[in-house]
Design a protein around this motif. Structure first.
Motif, short mmCIF file in Angstrom:
data_model
loop_
_atom_site.label_atom_id
_atom_site.label_comp_id
_atom_site.label_asym_id
_atom_site.label_seq_id
_atom_site.Cartn_x
_atom_site.Cartn_y
_atom_site.Cartn_z
N SER A 179 0.82 -1.20 0.00
CA SER A 179 0.00 0.00 0.00
C SER A 179 0.86 1.26 0.00
CB SER A 179 -0.93 0.00 1.23
OG SER A 179 -1.74 1.15 1.26
N ALA A 180 1.96 1.23 0.79
CA ALA A 180 2.87 2.39 0.81
C ALA A 180 3.54 2.58 -0.54
CB ALA A 180 3.92 2.19 1.91
N GLY A 248 -1.11 -2.09 -7.16
CA GLY A 248 -1.79 -3.34 -6.81
C GLY A 248 -1.11 -4.00 -5.63
N LEU A 249 -1.94 -4.55 -4.72
CA LEU A 249 -1.42 -5.21 -3.52
C LEU A 249 -1.09 -6.66 -3.84
CD1 LEU A 249 -3.99 -3.78 -0.96
CD2 LEU A 249 -1.73 -2.90 -1.51
N THR A 253 1.29 -13.14 -1.89
CA THR A 253 2.40 -13.21 -0.93
C THR A 253 1.88 -13.12 0.49
OG1 THR A 253 3.95 -12.27 -2.52
CG2 THR A 253 4.54 -12.11 -0.19
N ALA A 254 0.93 -12.22 0.73
CA ALA A 254 0.38 -12.06 2.08
C ALA A 254 -0.33 -13.33 2.54
CB ALA A 254 -0.57 -10.86 2.11
N LEU A 255 -1.11 -13.95 1.66
CA LEU A 255 -1.84 -15.16 2.03
C LEU A 255 -0.90 -16.32 2.29
CD1 LEU A 255 -4.88 -15.00 -0.43
CD2 LEU A 255 -4.88 -14.55 2.03
N ARG A 256 0.14 -16.45 1.49
CA ARG A 256 1.10 -17.55 1.71
C ARG A 256 1.89 -17.33 3.00
NH1 ARG A 256 1.57 -17.26 -4.18
NH2 ARG A 256 0.64 -19.16 -5.04
N ALA A 257 2.20 -16.08 3.31
CA ALA A 257 2.89 -15.79 4.58
C ALA A 257 1.99 -16.13 5.76
CB ALA A 257 3.29 -14.32 4.63
N ALA A 281 -8.44 -2.03 2.42
CA ALA A 281 -9.54 -2.54 3.26
C ALA A 281 -10.07 -3.86 2.70
CB ALA A 281 -10.66 -1.51 3.35
N LEU A 282 -10.26 -3.94 1.37
CA LEU A 282 -10.73 -5.17 0.77
C LEU A 282 -9.68 -6.28 0.89
CD1 LEU A 282 -12.72 -6.82 -0.87
CD2 LEU A 282 -11.80 -5.79 -2.95
N ALA A 283 -8.41 -5.93 0.69
CA ALA A 283 -7.34 -6.92 0.84
C ALA A 283 -7.30 -7.45 2.27
CB ALA A 283 -6.00 -6.29 0.47
N GLU A 284 -7.49 -6.58 3.25
CA GLU A 284 -7.51 -7.00 4.65
C GLU A 284 -8.68 -7.94 4.92
OE1 GLU A 284 -6.49 -6.91 8.85
OE2 GLU A 284 -5.40 -6.44 7.01
N THR A 285 -9.83 -7.65 4.33
CA THR A 285 -10.99 -8.53 4.49
C THR A 285 -10.72 -9.91 3.92
OG1 THR A 285 -12.51 -6.64 4.40
CG2 THR A 285 -13.43 -8.81 3.94
#
Length: 375
Positions: A179-180, A248-249, A253-257, A281-285
């Motif tokens: 996001s940054a 784009g987020l 990678t986040a889900l595999r981590a 926000a959607l990615a966090e959900t």
């Protein structure tokens, strides 16, 4: 065979127990030959029921209770027929330590008192010279072993919880970092468009004015400057568009981590290549929905694998999650699934729960993709 040994005999907590069992078995040579068949049958029953716990799924509590009853009966049988051997009550030390991993302290204390009372009566009627002293000595050993098993179990659970928290932090950090980076790309794109683009446009207007002068109209340098300024302005617009399109987020990678520290279930992840989430926000959900699904599959279905499929269907983002476990009883929303539904509702999405053809739970969620929440 190797997997079976690793799940039973080679477990760290099982090796000392099996060594104790071997020591008791060696001491049985002092028992009478008449009782040898019963003694060895009881010893083998104790070892088999002890190791069988590691092959049972955690949800089979009634089977575990039956195995503990079988362990207790076989250990006390050995103590009865080898009441003068001295080492037989060591099986009870193993038994109490084993029960520590399955029962809360109050239940464990009650069971330990009943088992030691039975040991005392066996030693008393077996003609032991000091039944109370022997019982107290082995009760001390049992307490020590139970405390070690208790703290080892707590340390293992704490380690697992810390691993999950660390995975959660790593996944969240990955999303925040993306996001940054997206925010920085957007800022650079705006700066290039507003500053460089504005100045180049002004330069082209000035060059056009110069080219209108009769004495400069045919000058090659002016024509070349106009051409280069136009090409540069086009290049900058291309760079600005590329910076915007690169946003784009990195959800994969986040889900595999998030799933990495869990020994099981393993994560099978499929994400459409044309999905580029830009809304944190959607990615966090999505992250929290998958996290809850993994937890439920490990805790309730004891699944080996969880398949997560994320696809784009026009203006809708669809997510399907299903595992290879077995859902028990009717589908009911506990705290975890209720929290999942609340998150999805807050994101403007919908949630549907069902069973797949293998009887496992299937989660279907959909989210609207609009200008306020692009993909």
């Amino acid at each position: 065979m190797t997997t079976l040994l690793r799940r039973t005999v080679l477990q760290p907590m099982n090796l000392p127990a099996l060594l104790t069992w071997l020591a008791v078995a060696l001491s049985l040579r002092y028992a009478g030959d008449r009782d040898a068949p019963i003694l060895w049958l009881s010893m083998l029953t104790f070892a088999a029921s002890f190791l069988a716990h590691d092959l049972l799924p955690e949800r089979h509590r009634s089977w575990r209770a039956a195995l503990f009853a079988l362990e207790t009966a076989s250990a006390l049988t050995v103590c009865w027929f080898a009441s003068r051997g001295g080492a037989a009550p060591a099986l009870l030390v193993v038994l109490i330590a084993h029960m520590t991993t399955a029962y809360p302290p109050r239940v464990l204390i009650a069971l330990a008192l009943a088992i030691n009372l039975a040991l005392y009566l066996i030693l008393l009627y077996g003609g032991s010279p000091a039944p109370l002293v022997i019982t107290v000595i082995f009760a001390g050993f049992e307490s020590f072993a139970a405390l070690i098993a208790h703290y080892a179990r707590n340390a293992e659970q704490t380690r697992d919880r810390l691993a999950l928290v660390n995975a959660d932090l790593l996944a969240t950090r990955a999303l925040l970092a993306d996001s940054a980076r997206d925010a920085e790309r957007l800022r650079m794109a705006r700066e290039l468009h507003d500053v460089a683009g504005h100045k180049l446009t002004a330069m082209m207007l000035n060059l056009r004015a110069l080219a209108a002068e009769p004495d400069l109209a045919e000058r090659r340098e002016v024509q070349l400057a106009q051409q280069l300024a136009g090409e540069l302005l086009g290049d900058i617009r291309g760079v600005v568009q590329a910076l915007r399109d690169a946003r784009g987020l990195d959800l994969a990678t986040a889900l595999r981590a998030l799933a990495a520290p869990m020994p099981k279930p393993a994560l099978d992840l499929t994400i459409d290549a044309d999905i580029h989430l830009t809304d944190p926000a959607l990615a966090e959900t999505l992250l929290r929905v998958v996290q809850e699904a993994l937890t439920n599959s490990a805790r309730h279905a004891e699944a080996e694998r969880v398949a997560v499929d994320i696809r784009r269907d026009g203006a809708t983002l669809r997510m399907r999650i299903e595992d290879d476990g077995q859902a028990r009883g009717p589908l009911r929303e506990g705290n975890g699934l209720a929290g999942m539904r609340e998150r999805i509702d807050a994101a403007g999405g919908t949630l549907a729960l069902s069973r797949n053809r293998h009887g496992a739970m299937r989660i279907d969620a959909s989210f609207p993709l609009n200008p306020a929440r692009p993909a």
